[in-house]
Design a protein around this motif. Structure first.
Motif, mmCIF file in Angstrom:
data_model
loop_
_atom_site.group_PDB
_atom_site.id
_atom_site.type_symbol
_atom_site.label_atom_id
_atom_site.label_comp_id
_atom_site.label_asym_id
_atom_site.label_seq_id
_atom_site.Cartn_x
_atom_site.Cartn_y
_atom_site.Cartn_z
ATOM 1 N N HIS A 217 53.465 -26.765 9.705
ATOM 2 C CA HIS A 217 53.718 -25.420 10.386
ATOM 3 C C HIS A 217 54.927 -24.702 9.734
ATOM 4 C CE1 HIS A 217 50.671 -25.049 13.477
ATOM 5 N NE2 HIS A 217 51.019 -26.425 13.807
ATOM 6 N N LEU A 218 56.107 -25.496 9.626
ATOM 7 C CA LEU A 218 57.169 -25.021 8.933
ATOM 8 C C LEU A 218 56.938 -24.593 7.615
ATOM 9 C CD1 LEU A 218 60.346 -24.416 9.107
ATOM 10 C CD2 LEU A 218 60.727 -26.682 8.686
ATOM 11 N N THR A 219 56.383 -25.360 6.843
ATOM 12 C CA THR A 219 56.084 -25.383 5.287
ATOM 13 C C THR A 219 55.314 -24.304 5.115
ATOM 14 O OG1 THR A 219 56.129 -27.754 4.983
ATOM 15 C CG2 THR A 219 55.082 -26.399 3.174
ATOM 16 N N GLU A 220 54.460 -24.042 5.985
ATOM 17 C CA GLU A 220 53.247 -22.884 6.001
ATOM 18 C C GLU A 220 54.141 -21.396 6.071
ATOM 19 O OE1 GLU A 220 49.100 -24.915 7.178
ATOM 20 O OE2 GLU A 220 50.450 -23.771 8.618
ATOM 21 N N GLU A 221 55.053 -21.478 7.137
ATOM 22 C CA GLU A 221 55.583 -20.362 7.331
ATOM 23 C C GLU A 221 56.565 -19.882 6.381
ATOM 24 O OE1 GLU A 221 56.529 -16.867 9.475
ATOM 25 O OE2 GLU A 221 54.823 -18.072 9.700
ATOM 26 N N LEU A 222 57.116 -20.759 5.688
ATOM 27 C CA LEU A 222 58.246 -20.649 4.636
ATOM 28 C C LEU A 222 57.495 -19.922 3.527
ATOM 29 C CD1 LEU A 222 60.244 -23.973 4.854
ATOM 30 C CD2 LEU A 222 61.029 -21.545 5.231
ATOM 31 N N VAL A 223 56.246 -20.755 3.020
ATOM 32 C CA VAL A 223 55.622 -19.843 1.876
ATOM 33 C C VAL A 223 55.172 -18.404 2.446
ATOM 34 C CG1 VAL A 223 53.148 -20.040 0.728
ATOM 35 C CG2 VAL A 223 54.754 -22.139 1.270
#
Length: 335
Positions: free
Chosen positions: A19-25
């Motif tokens: 979830h964190l990776t997706e939101e950073l992108v």
């Protein structure tokens, strides 16, 4: 500008990490996702990300226990968000040695690489389990630390290693201490997915461990915004910061709230295998989130009973999707 920098996310294949990776992108950051190497070429939950997000992620498959691979993964990165760890408490009774290797030694590898490569910020992920059963509530960051399971002991060790690098070498670190995060993709060994998957599979009588312990549940979107707030704040360097909802609810009442949002009847039976040893059970967790509010301007969007039910509804809707539910074994207790 921060968004021109590259962010390394360890544990990016897991529940919170994906979830964190997706939101950073989505927010325009360049992201290098450190996933756990396996022969299936699986990126964990990132395999299920939208194509336009996957296309923008640079994936590095490795093992957090390998210092050489960790350093290689961090080369060219400006910021490191360290989430990779073993987190299941029952499995830590079974295999404590692996928790020392992964959680303590793995964190040391990340710290050494960050120090040697001159990373501008390292955010390390702690857990509310390090506090043990609350000696006072709400629990602020000054609360004593108590290793009530091999898991929590390993996280206390990792946290202290991080702070030692700040004090010894001025490594720019910050520690995020999330309380019980829940949401789509969470492991079925956690209590909320355990309840939801059993109800979604048509069971009216569900199996749980102890019902009296209380928790401060934090919806995944709030945890992610906490990570990004800490990553972006100079004031967070050298600090430990609770990310929690400041709302306490028992496991039994949580099961009733889930049944309510799912429109189900529920009968609970205690499953002995799911009970922790008596002195190992954390009886009470309730976050004081004042420091996060004052230092970061962070506040939960899913706070209180109404926010909790909103988060449960979003979570239950995701699990009830047959494509998602089929990835879980509702009949099997997973330590």
């Amino acid at each position: 500008m921060l968004r021109d920098k590259t962010v390394l996310v360890t544990g990016s294949d897991g529940f919170i990490g994906s979830h964190l990776t997706e939101e950073l992108v989505r927010r325009g950051y360049k992201v290098r996702a450190f996933t756990y190497y396996n022969s299936f070429n699986s990126w964990g939950w990132l395999d299920h990300s939208e194509k336009q997000i996957k296309d923008q992620i640079e994936v590095f498959a490795g093992d957090i226990r390998d210092p050489h691979g960790v350093k290689e993964a961090m080369k060219g990165c400006d910021i490191a968000l360290h989430l990779a760890s073993l987190i299941a408490i029952p499995y830590s009774y079974h295999s404590p040695d692996t928790y020392v290797d992964t959680n303590i030694k793995g964190t040391l590898n990340v710290l050494q690489a960050a120090r040697e490569l001159g990373v501008s910020k390292l955010v390390h992920t702690s857990t509310s389990e390090v506090y043990g059963t609350a000696q006072y509530v709400p629990i602020n960051e000054e609360h004593p630390l108590q290793g009530q399971s091999p898991y929590s002991a390993s996280k206390i060790g990792a946290d202290q290693m991080v702070l030692s690098f700040y004090r010894s070498f001025e490594t720019p670190v910050a520690i995020i201490r999330p309380f019980n995060t829940y949401g789509p993709r969470q492991s079925a060994r956690a209590v909320i997915p355990t309840i939801i998957t059993q109800l979604a599979s048509g069971k009216e009588k569900i199996k749980l461990g102890a019902l009296s312990p209380t928790r401060d549940f934090n919806y995944i979107k709030d945890t992610i915004s906490g990570f990004i707030s800490i990553m972006n704040s100079e004031k967070a360097i050298g600090e430990v910061i609770n990310i929690g909802s400041n709302y306490e609810i028992s496991i039994g009442d949580t099961a009733k709230a889930i049944a309510e949002v799912m429109g189900k009847n529920v009968e609970i039976e205690t499953d002995e295998i799911r009970l922790r040893p008596e002195k190992s059970e954390v009886e009470r967790l309730w976050a004081d989130n004042q420091k996060a509010k004052e230092l970061l301007g962070w506040e939960p969007s899913y706070g209180g009973i109404n926010g909790f039910k909103r988060g449960l509804k979003e979570t239950a809707d995701w699990f009830a999707n047959p494509g998602n539910l089929s990835r879980y074994k509702a009949d099997v207790y997973n330590i």
